[in-house]
Design a protein around this motif. Structure first.
Motif, PDB file in Angstrom:
ATOM      1  N   ILE A 155      77.776  54.986  36.330  1.00  0.00           N
ATOM      2  CA  ILE A 155      77.800  56.126  35.705  1.00  0.00           C
ATOM      3  C   ILE A 155      77.692  55.426  33.567  1.00  0.00           C
ATOM      4  CG2 ILE A 155      79.281  57.451  33.859  1.00  0.00           C
ATOM      5  CD1 ILE A 155      80.216  58.280  37.500  1.00  0.00           C
ATOM      6  N   LEU A 156      78.330  54.477  34.102  1.00  0.00           N
ATOM      7  CA  LEU A 156      77.780  54.103  33.088  1.00  0.00           C
ATOM      8  C   LEU A 156      76.923  52.918  31.856  1.00  0.00           C
ATOM      9  CD1 LEU A 156      81.514  51.716  32.643  1.00  0.00           C
ATOM     10  CD2 LEU A 156      81.249  53.339  31.166  1.00  0.00           C
ATOM     11  N   SER A 157      76.392  52.637  33.541  1.00  0.00           N
ATOM     12  CA  SER A 157      74.884  51.993  33.475  1.00  0.00           C
ATOM     13  C   SER A 157      74.216  53.384  33.085  1.00  0.00           C
ATOM     14  CB  SER A 157      74.585  51.117  34.580  1.00  0.00           C
ATOM     15  OG  SER A 157      74.946  50.265  34.327  1.00  0.00           O
ATOM     16  N   LYS A 158      73.941  54.529  33.257  1.00  0.00           N
ATOM     17  CA  LYS A 158      73.319  55.511  33.484  1.00  0.00           C
ATOM     18  C   LYS A 158      72.945  56.103  32.554  1.00  0.00           C
ATOM     19  CE  LYS A 158      70.093  58.372  35.437  1.00  0.00           C
ATOM     20  NZ  LYS A 158      68.702  58.154  36.078  1.00  0.00           N
ATOM     21  N   MET A 159      74.762  56.625  31.728  1.00  0.00           N
ATOM     22  CA  MET A 159      74.622  57.271  30.974  1.00  0.00           C
ATOM     23  C   MET A 159      74.694  56.433  29.396  1.00  0.00           C
ATOM     24  SD  MET A 159      75.158  60.534  32.737  1.00  0.00           S
ATOM     25  CE  MET A 159      75.786  61.536  33.312  1.00  0.00           C
ATOM     26  N   VAL A 160      74.879  55.419  29.504  1.00  0.00           N
ATOM     27  CA  VAL A 160      75.285  54.712  28.241  1.00  0.00           C
ATOM     28  C   VAL A 160      74.506  53.429  28.001  1.00  0.00           C
ATOM     29  CG1 VAL A 160      76.965  53.672  26.727  1.00  0.00           C
ATOM     30  CG2 VAL A 160      77.381  55.066  28.330  1.00  0.00           C
ATOM     31  N   ILE A 161      74.104  52.597  28.966  1.00  0.00           N
ATOM     32  CA  ILE A 161      73.509  51.312  28.699  1.00  0.00           C
ATOM     33  C   ILE A 161      72.674  51.206  28.461  1.00  0.00           C
ATOM     34  CG2 ILE A 161      72.759  48.333  29.144  1.00  0.00           C
ATOM     35  CD1 ILE A 161      76.365  49.164  30.355  1.00  0.00           C
TER      36      ILE A 161
END
Length: 169
Positions: A155-161
């Protein structure tokens, strides 16, 4: 049939690749977590930190190249992306440390007893891979923690990073 599978793969390519490389990252994480105490007499927390460093480095490289196919070029773009990646992983490292400390260290006796791990014969079969109830308990909670972390990291990789900016048409 092949065309349908190809369409499904294209539709879910990043998820499929994330799961594959996440699985390989988990192997790296487990190997270091279980190997560090044997090789360096490291504590649970030291082993967790060493496993984090090895697995996050592996994950960043594979996520950048294969999963999210980052287009960032140049030192500043890659550095910003890497810092964001490691910062997000620090957040989930905190999650993992809390889980491992509470379930595999501080309250390991409770969980070993609750799961009946002290009753297992560690001299034969698959249980012989583990040096005893404490190591099996560590493995169980490492596995459960990794499931939660895998979902959080995606979720963090897909939505932010690795979020791709939409082009204005």
């Amino acid at each position: 049939m092949v065309e349908k599978l190809s369409k499904l793969y294209k539709k879910y390519e990043d998820i499929i690749l994330y799961i594959i490389f996440g699985g390989l990252t988990t192997v790296v994480s487990f190997a270091v977590q279980l190997g560090a105490p044997r090789l360096f007499n490291a504590s649970v927390n030291a082993s967790t930190i060493l496993s984090w460093i090895a697995s996050v480095t592996f994950a960043y490289v594979t996520n950048r190249i294969f999963v999210f196919k980052s287009k960032n070029k140049g030192f500043s773009g890659v550095a910003k992306e890497a810092v964001s990646f490691y910062a997000a992983r620090l957040l989930t490292l905190g999650m993992e440390i809390v889980i491992m400390w509470s379930c595999a260290d501080k309250f390991s006796g409770f969980f070993i007893s609750a799961f009946g791990l002290e009753k297992i014969d560690y001299s034969s079969g698959i249980a012989s891979f583990f040096e005893g109830a404490f190591e099996l308990n560590t493995f169980i909670f490492k596995f459960l923690a990794n499931i939660l972390i895998l979902i959080s990291n995606y979720i963090l990789s897909k939505m932010v990073i690795f979020k791709t900016k939409k082009q204005n048409c």
